[in-house]
Design a protein around this motif. Structure first.
Motif, PDB file in Angstrom:
ATOM      1  N   CYS A  50      -5.012 -21.957  34.695  1.00  0.00           N
ATOM      2  CA  CYS A  50      -5.667 -21.238  35.748  1.00  0.00           C
ATOM      3  C   CYS A  50      -5.776 -22.751  36.871  1.00  0.00           C
ATOM      4  O   CYS A  50      -4.758 -22.662  37.729  1.00  0.00           O
ATOM      5  N   SER A  51      -5.269 -23.926  36.567  1.00  0.00           N
ATOM      6  CA  SER A  51      -5.153 -25.039  37.151  1.00  0.00           C
ATOM      7  C   SER A  51      -3.606 -24.861  37.416  1.00  0.00           C
ATOM      8  O   SER A  51      -3.735 -25.286  38.805  1.00  0.00           O
ATOM      9  N   HIS A  67       3.213 -24.698  28.798  1.00  0.00           N
ATOM     10  CA  HIS A  67       2.422 -25.967  28.897  1.00  0.00           C
ATOM     11  C   HIS A  67       2.712 -27.070  28.203  1.00  0.00           C
ATOM     12  O   HIS A  67       3.107 -27.445  26.979  1.00  0.00           O
ATOM     13  N   GLY A  93      -6.334 -29.075  28.154  1.00  0.00           N
ATOM     14  CA  GLY A  93      -5.430 -28.262  27.210  1.00  0.00           C
ATOM     15  C   GLY A  93      -4.105 -28.839  27.618  1.00  0.00           C
ATOM     16  O   GLY A  93      -3.850 -29.086  26.509  1.00  0.00           O
ATOM     17  N   GLY A  94      -3.484 -28.577  28.287  1.00  0.00           N
ATOM     18  CA  GLY A  94      -2.541 -28.763  28.459  1.00  0.00           C
ATOM     19  C   GLY A  94      -2.040 -30.875  27.803  1.00  0.00           C
ATOM     20  O   GLY A  94      -0.625 -31.349  27.529  1.00  0.00           O
ATOM     21  N   GLU A  98      -1.944 -29.532  23.570  1.00  0.00           N
ATOM     22  CA  GLU A  98       0.031 -29.583  23.750  1.00  0.00           C
ATOM     23  C   GLU A  98       0.525 -30.756  24.321  1.00  0.00           C
ATOM     24  O   GLU A  98       1.330 -30.811  23.603  1.00  0.00           O
ATOM     25  N   ASN A 120     -11.640 -28.705  33.264  1.00  0.00           N
ATOM     26  CA  ASN A 120     -13.055 -27.771  32.557  1.00  0.00           C
ATOM     27  C   ASN A 120     -13.295 -28.076  31.209  1.00  0.00           C
ATOM     28  O   ASN A 120     -14.484 -26.692  30.860  1.00  0.00           O
ATOM     29  N   ALA A 124      -8.626 -22.386  30.301  1.00  0.00           N
ATOM     30  CA  ALA A 124      -9.771 -21.145  30.545  1.00  0.00           C
ATOM     31  C   ALA A 124      -8.658 -19.875  30.956  1.00  0.00           C
ATOM     32  O   ALA A 124      -9.514 -18.969  30.984  1.00  0.00           O
ATOM     33  N   LEU A 125      -7.157 -20.362  30.785  1.00  0.00           N
ATOM     34  CA  LEU A 125      -6.744 -19.451  30.855  1.00  0.00           C
ATOM     35  C   LEU A 125      -7.308 -18.073  30.036  1.00  0.00           C
ATOM     36  O   LEU A 125      -6.860 -16.825  30.247  1.00  0.00           O
TER      37      LEU A 125
HETATM   38  C1  LIG Z   1       2.793 -24.367  24.060  1.00  0.00           C
HETATM   39  C2  LIG Z   1       1.469 -22.999  24.475  1.00  0.00           C
HETATM   40  N1  LIG Z   1       0.430 -22.722  23.765  1.00  0.00           N
HETATM   41  C3  LIG Z   1      -0.369 -22.071  23.815  1.00  0.00           C
HETATM   42  C4  LIG Z   1      -0.019 -20.628  24.746  1.00  0.00           C
HETATM   43  C5  LIG Z   1      -1.318 -20.290  25.759  1.00  0.00           C
HETATM   44  N2  LIG Z   1      -1.553 -21.105  26.578  1.00  0.00           N
HETATM   45  C6  LIG Z   1      -0.909 -20.457  27.559  1.00  0.00           C
HETATM   46  S1  LIG Z   1      -2.608 -20.726  29.692  1.00  0.00           S
HETATM   47  C7  LIG Z   1      -3.734 -21.954  28.004  1.00  0.00           C
HETATM   48  C8  LIG Z   1      -4.368 -22.198  27.959  1.00  0.00           C
HETATM   49  C9  LIG Z   1      -4.666 -23.359  29.400  1.00  0.00           C
HETATM   50  O1  LIG Z   1      -6.025 -24.273  28.869  1.00  0.00           O
HETATM   51  P1  LIG Z   1      -5.686 -25.889  30.301  1.00  0.00           P
HETATM   52  O2  LIG Z   1      -4.072 -26.127  29.651  1.00  0.00           O
HETATM   53  O3  LIG Z   1      -7.277 -26.535  29.887  1.00  0.00           O
HETATM   54  O4  LIG Z   1      -6.106 -25.471  31.689  1.00  0.00           O
HETATM   55  P2  LIG Z   1      -6.867 -24.804  31.761  1.00  0.00           P
HETATM   56  O5  LIG Z   1      -6.683 -22.593  31.782  1.00  0.00           O
HETATM   57  O6  LIG Z   1      -8.079 -24.995  31.856  1.00  0.00           O
HETATM   58  O7  LIG Z   1      -6.648 -24.768  33.468  1.00  0.00           O
HETATM   59  C10 LIG Z   1      -3.267 -20.931  26.423  1.00  0.00           C
HETATM   60  C11 LIG Z   1      -3.570 -21.959  25.480  1.00  0.00           C
HETATM   61  C12 LIG Z   1       1.064 -21.429  25.955  1.00  0.00           C
HETATM   62  N3  LIG Z   1       1.356 -20.696  26.845  1.00  0.00           N
HETATM   63  N4  LIG Z   1       2.314 -23.012  25.306  1.00  0.00           N
END
Ligand SMILES: Cc1ncc(C[n+]2csc(CCOP(=O)(O)OP(=O)(O)O)c2C)c(N)n1
Ligand code: SF4
Length: 277
Positions: A50-51, A67, A93-94, A98, A120, A124-125
């Motif tokens: 989302c961010s 990601h 998360g990113g 990851e 957050n 979230a996404l």
């Molecule tokens: C290497 C990899 N792992 C998992 C995903 C699946 N994925 C897409 S968006 C997401 C969540 C993102 O969370 P965050 O990085 O915390 O950002 P937010 O949406 O909270 O802003 C995930 C797990 C992906 N695209 N690539």
């Protein structure tokens, strides 16, 4: 003041903390433009989440990365063209799952980039799985009985990784956030801003933050004082939550170091890489 608006429809949930971050970055960028920074010298790099949709909503040059890979991408952009101001939008998360290795090593190298971590405290996404900074006990899609692990403290992690600029802000304190973002972008070297960004759909902690956050005094600190401030809140609930610039130190950037090596080797990149790698 430039609106920096784009024609992309905004898909964030109503009330999402990301709206505050967007308003703050627009303010910070406008201030930089007023001070003579050229618009074409600002580059945004997004992660996934989302961010990371922030780049869609800003009329600035941008690169959409993968990601957990935006920090490495941004470091490459900064190395290729030292005139650019490179800004990363990344979720917790990113950054802490990851992409944690890239975060740590870019901080250690002092890559000349600014990392805005929208915290957050979950993925979230993908609708609410726990991340490295989720509080213990957080119930979500991947942890229906509550997250079993203790959260890590991202600021302490950055401190131990030798980041040269470390700050925390709150997405609903837009002016304070904008001023920290501006300082972070102006800082030469690796700047890390943790932004407490409520996800109103999966972990709505607006009231919690409104009651707990306070702006710490803006002053120089010893290493011990900076660390103490970073550890005042343990990410599990107890304690007040300080905001502000906790630590800033000037040290040679990775780009300057590499450029020196290239000059020493009279532009022979191959020789330079042999020495450096
Ligand atoms: C290497 C990899 N792992 C998992 C995903 C699946 N994925 C897409 S968006 C997401 C969540 C993102 O969370 P965050 O990085 O915390 O950002 P937010 O949406 O909270 O802003 C995930 C797990 C992906 N695209 N690539
Ligand atoms: S899911 Fe959460 S972080 Fe994503 S747009 Fe909605 S409120 Fe914001």
């Amino acid at each position: 003041m430039e609106s920096l608006e784009t024609h992309c429809p905004n898909t964030w949930c109503p009330g999402c903390g990301n709206f505050g971050v967007l308003a703050a970055i627009k303010k910070a960028v406008n201030s930089l433009l007023d001070q003579g920074v050229k618009k074409e010298n600002i580059v945004l790099v997004s992660d996934i989440g989302c961010s990371s949709k922030s780049t869609d909503y800003l009329d600035l040059n941008s690169f959409d990365s993968l990601h957990g890979r935006s920090i490495a991408t941004a470091a490459g952009v900064a190395l290729a063209n030292p005139d650019l101001k490179v800004i990363v939008f990344i979720g917790d998360g990113g950054a802490l799952n990851e992409g944690i290795a890239h975060l740590v090593h870019s901080a250690k190298r002092n890559s000349n980039i600014t990392v805005l971590m929208h915290n957050n405290r979950l993925f979230a996404l993908t609708t609410g799985q726990f991340t490295a900074v989720s509080p213990k006990g957080l119930k979500g899609k991947s942890t229906p009985s509550g997250a079993p692990e203790e959260p890590i403290n991202p600021l302490a992690l950055m401190f131990d990784s030798k980041a040269s600029f470390i700050a925390r802000a709150y997405s609903l304190k837009i002016d304070h956030l904008a001023s920290l973002i501006e300082k972070a972008i102006k800082h030469e070297g690796f700047s890390f801003v943790e932004i407490l960004q409520p996800c109103v759909s999966f972990f709505n902690n607006v009231q919690f933050y409104n009651e707990k956050v306070y702006e710490a005094e803006d002053k120089e600190r010893t290493l011990e004082e900076a660390r103490k401030l970073m550890e005042e809140w343990n990410y599990n609930g107890e304690g007040k939550i300080p905001l502000g610039l906790f630590y800033s130190k000037k040290r040679e950037t990775y780009e300057s170091l590499v450029n020196k090596l290239v000059k020493e080797k009279e532009g022979d990149i191959e020789k330079c890489l042999q020495i450096h790698l």
